[in-house]
Design a protein around this motif. Sequence first.
Motif, PDB file in Angstrom:
ATOM      1  N   UNK A  38       0.728  -1.267  -0.083  1.00  0.00           N
ATOM      2  CA  UNK A  38      -0.121  -0.045  -0.003  1.00  0.00           C
ATOM      3  C   UNK A  38       0.721   1.344  -0.020  1.00  0.00           C
ATOM      4  N   UNK A  39       2.146   1.280   0.070  1.00  0.00           N
ATOM      5  CA  UNK A  39       2.866   2.423   0.183  1.00  0.00           C
ATOM      6  C   UNK A  39       2.981   2.923  -1.456  1.00  0.00           C
ATOM      7  N   UNK A  40       3.295   4.259  -1.279  1.00  0.00           N
ATOM      8  CA  UNK A  40       3.168   5.115  -2.617  1.00  0.00           C
ATOM      9  C   UNK A  40       4.294   4.606  -3.529  1.00  0.00           C
ATOM     10  N   UNK A  41       5.250   4.281  -3.003  1.00  0.00           N
ATOM     11  CA  UNK A  41       6.463   3.728  -3.671  1.00  0.00           C
ATOM     12  C   UNK A  41       6.249   2.815  -4.615  1.00  0.00           C
ATOM     13  N   UNK A  42       5.334   1.783  -3.986  1.00  0.00           N
ATOM     14  CA  UNK A  42       5.092   0.462  -4.808  1.00  0.00           C
ATOM     15  C   UNK A  42       3.667   0.904  -5.564  1.00  0.00           C
ATOM     16  N   UNK A  43       3.660   1.350  -6.669  1.00  0.00           N
ATOM     17  CA  UNK A  43       2.296   1.432  -7.213  1.00  0.00           C
ATOM     18  C   UNK A  43       1.729   0.519  -7.920  1.00  0.00           C
ATOM     19  N   UNK A  44       0.594   0.310  -7.894  1.00  0.00           N
ATOM     20  CA  UNK A  44      -0.218  -0.218  -8.527  1.00  0.00           C
ATOM     21  C   UNK A  44      -0.371  -1.973  -8.172  1.00  0.00           C
ATOM     22  N   UNK A  45       0.087  -2.044  -6.838  1.00  0.00           N
ATOM     23  CA  UNK A  45       0.006  -3.263  -5.931  1.00  0.00           C
ATOM     24  C   UNK A  45       1.190  -4.457  -6.098  1.00  0.00           C
ATOM     25  N   UNK A  46       2.025  -3.946  -7.114  1.00  0.00           N
ATOM     26  CA  UNK A  46       3.249  -4.617  -6.924  1.00  0.00           C
ATOM     27  C   UNK A  46       4.184  -4.367  -5.909  1.00  0.00           C
ATOM     28  N   UNK A  47       5.325  -5.030  -5.650  1.00  0.00           N
ATOM     29  CA  UNK A  47       6.176  -5.050  -4.551  1.00  0.00           C
ATOM     30  C   UNK A  47       7.595  -5.415  -5.249  1.00  0.00           C
ATOM     31  N   UNK A  48       8.166  -4.328  -5.970  1.00  0.00           N
ATOM     32  CA  UNK A  48       9.430  -4.596  -6.441  1.00  0.00           C
ATOM     33  C   UNK A  48       9.951  -3.565  -6.841  1.00  0.00           C
ATOM     34  N   UNK A  49      11.402  -3.159  -7.308  1.00  0.00           N
ATOM     35  CA  UNK A  49      11.974  -1.978  -7.566  1.00  0.00           C
ATOM     36  C   UNK A  49      11.847  -1.549  -8.879  1.00  0.00           C
ATOM     37  N   UNK A  50      11.306  -2.532  -9.800  1.00  0.00           N
ATOM     38  CA  UNK A  50      11.111  -2.240 -11.217  1.00  0.00           C
ATOM     39  C   UNK A  50      12.367  -2.803 -12.125  1.00  0.00           C
ATOM     40  N   UNK A  51      12.150  -2.588 -13.417  1.00  0.00           N
ATOM     41  CA  UNK A  51      13.164  -2.948 -14.401  1.00  0.00           C
ATOM     42  C   UNK A  51      12.800  -1.740 -15.351  1.00  0.00           C
ATOM     43  N   UNK A  52      13.721  -0.785 -15.416  1.00  0.00           N
ATOM     44  CA  UNK A  52      13.503   0.689 -16.102  1.00  0.00           C
ATOM     45  C   UNK A  52      14.068   0.653 -17.352  1.00  0.00           C
ATOM     46  N   UNK A  53      14.494  -0.314 -17.884  1.00  0.00           N
ATOM     47  CA  UNK A  53      15.090  -0.327 -19.253  1.00  0.00           C
ATOM     48  C   UNK A  53      14.346   0.406 -20.403  1.00  0.00           C
ATOM     49  N   UNK A  54      13.084   0.046 -20.423  1.00  0.00           N
ATOM     50  CA  UNK A  54      12.305   0.659 -21.526  1.00  0.00           C
ATOM     51  C   UNK A  54      11.410   2.166 -21.320  1.00  0.00           C
ATOM     52  N   UNK A  55      12.260   2.682 -19.805  1.00  0.00           N
ATOM     53  CA  UNK A  55      11.435   3.674 -19.508  1.00  0.00           C
ATOM     54  C   UNK A  55      12.540   5.104 -19.577  1.00  0.00           C
ATOM     55  N   UNK A  56      12.178   6.076 -20.307  1.00  0.00           N
ATOM     56  CA  UNK A  56      13.002   7.248 -20.579  1.00  0.00           C
ATOM     57  C   UNK A  56      13.098   7.929 -19.082  1.00  0.00           C
TER      58      UNK A  56
ATOM     59  N   UNK B  43      14.974   3.332 -10.050  1.00  0.00           N
ATOM     60  CA  UNK B  43      14.059   3.069  -8.584  1.00  0.00           C
ATOM     61  C   UNK B  43      14.580   4.276  -7.843  1.00  0.00           C
ATOM     62  N   UNK B  44      15.862   4.757  -7.707  1.00  0.00           N
ATOM     63  CA  UNK B  44      16.294   5.994  -7.206  1.00  0.00           C
ATOM     64  C   UNK B  44      15.526   7.185  -7.520  1.00  0.00           C
ATOM     65  N   UNK B  45      15.592   7.305  -8.647  1.00  0.00           N
ATOM     66  CA  UNK B  45      14.915   8.498  -9.275  1.00  0.00           C
ATOM     67  C   UNK B  45      13.438   8.457  -9.020  1.00  0.00           C
TER      68      UNK B  45
ATOM     69  N   UNK C 239      21.336  -4.577 -12.363  1.00  0.00           N
ATOM     70  CA  UNK C 239      21.593  -3.539 -11.516  1.00  0.00           C
ATOM     71  C   UNK C 239      21.490  -2.070 -12.385  1.00  0.00           C
ATOM     72  N   UNK C 240      22.121  -2.091 -13.636  1.00  0.00           N
ATOM     73  CA  UNK C 240      22.127  -0.884 -14.304  1.00  0.00           C
ATOM     74  C   UNK C 240      20.619  -0.350 -14.700  1.00  0.00           C
ATOM     75  N   UNK C 241      19.661  -1.505 -14.902  1.00  0.00           N
ATOM     76  CA  UNK C 241      18.397  -1.453 -15.360  1.00  0.00           C
ATOM     77  C   UNK C 241      17.109  -1.252 -14.156  1.00  0.00           C
ATOM     78  N   UNK C 242      17.962  -1.226 -13.009  1.00  0.00           N
ATOM     79  CA  UNK C 242      16.954  -1.442 -11.788  1.00  0.00           C
ATOM     80  C   UNK C 242      17.423   0.193 -10.924  1.00  0.00           C
TER      81      UNK C 242
END
Length: 279
Positions: free
Chosen positions: A16-34, A230-232, A223-226
Amino acid sequence: MRPVVQETYGPADLSGQRSFAGGFINFGYWRAVDLDLPLTEAERIRSQEDLYRHVLDAAGPPRDATVLEVGCGLGMGCAVTLREYGPASVTGMDIHPEQLRRARSTHAGLLREEPARLRFVQGAAESMPLDDGAFDVVVSVEAAQHFPDLDAFATEASRVLRPGGRVAVASFFTVDDAPGRPDELARLLDSYATGLDIARPVRALADAFAKAGFTGVRVESVGPHVWPGWDLWLSRWWEPGTWPRNFLRAYEQRILDYYLVTADRPGRNAGTADGPADA
């Protein structure tokens, strides 16, 4: 269940924390995100779904396969698997009864529509209440950092996989077993100081799979894609120097990294990957 895990995923409800949007609980794989553009909740959810996609792709084509997720949380990854990969069935397993209650509530419609293809069961990674050889694929996304016994998890993963099945695990581990790593992480990150996350080298998981009889063990740093994404994302709420921002710091200091670890259970239709673990 360890008390810190019971609290974090029960009354505290990390999902339920705002950093974990959408009900997922992971840091994310941001390779496709600008990351040069402003991040919205849509990009955050995309990153979390993409982490599942990366793991599922590495696990081999799950189409028509029986899939088990260990540490399924709210079952959001189970839903992605059903929606996009066409498996025969997906079983989400979690140790926490409150998480399973939330998962069944969140996916009540899907459970009614696909009663033969989706189920949620309670169980620990080290002692799975599941039949021998019941699954073609075992995945675990950002849960293994909590598992008390990686050897027992690997043994159980081998037991519930059919010959030729594959396991794929995404989680964060120390880069090596240098003395003092647990203390370093405990000073940087509250999740290690409280014991929620357990400081172990990725080699411990790779070796556990090899000891359990898996072959073709592979370790990939993602790690380079996580960590930068996540920090941003965290920078929306947390100032530099606050403990959640120290995940990136631990990565930059070569203490911690995020990994995808895959391995094959020997037998018919086993994957072609072969050779020693590469950590």
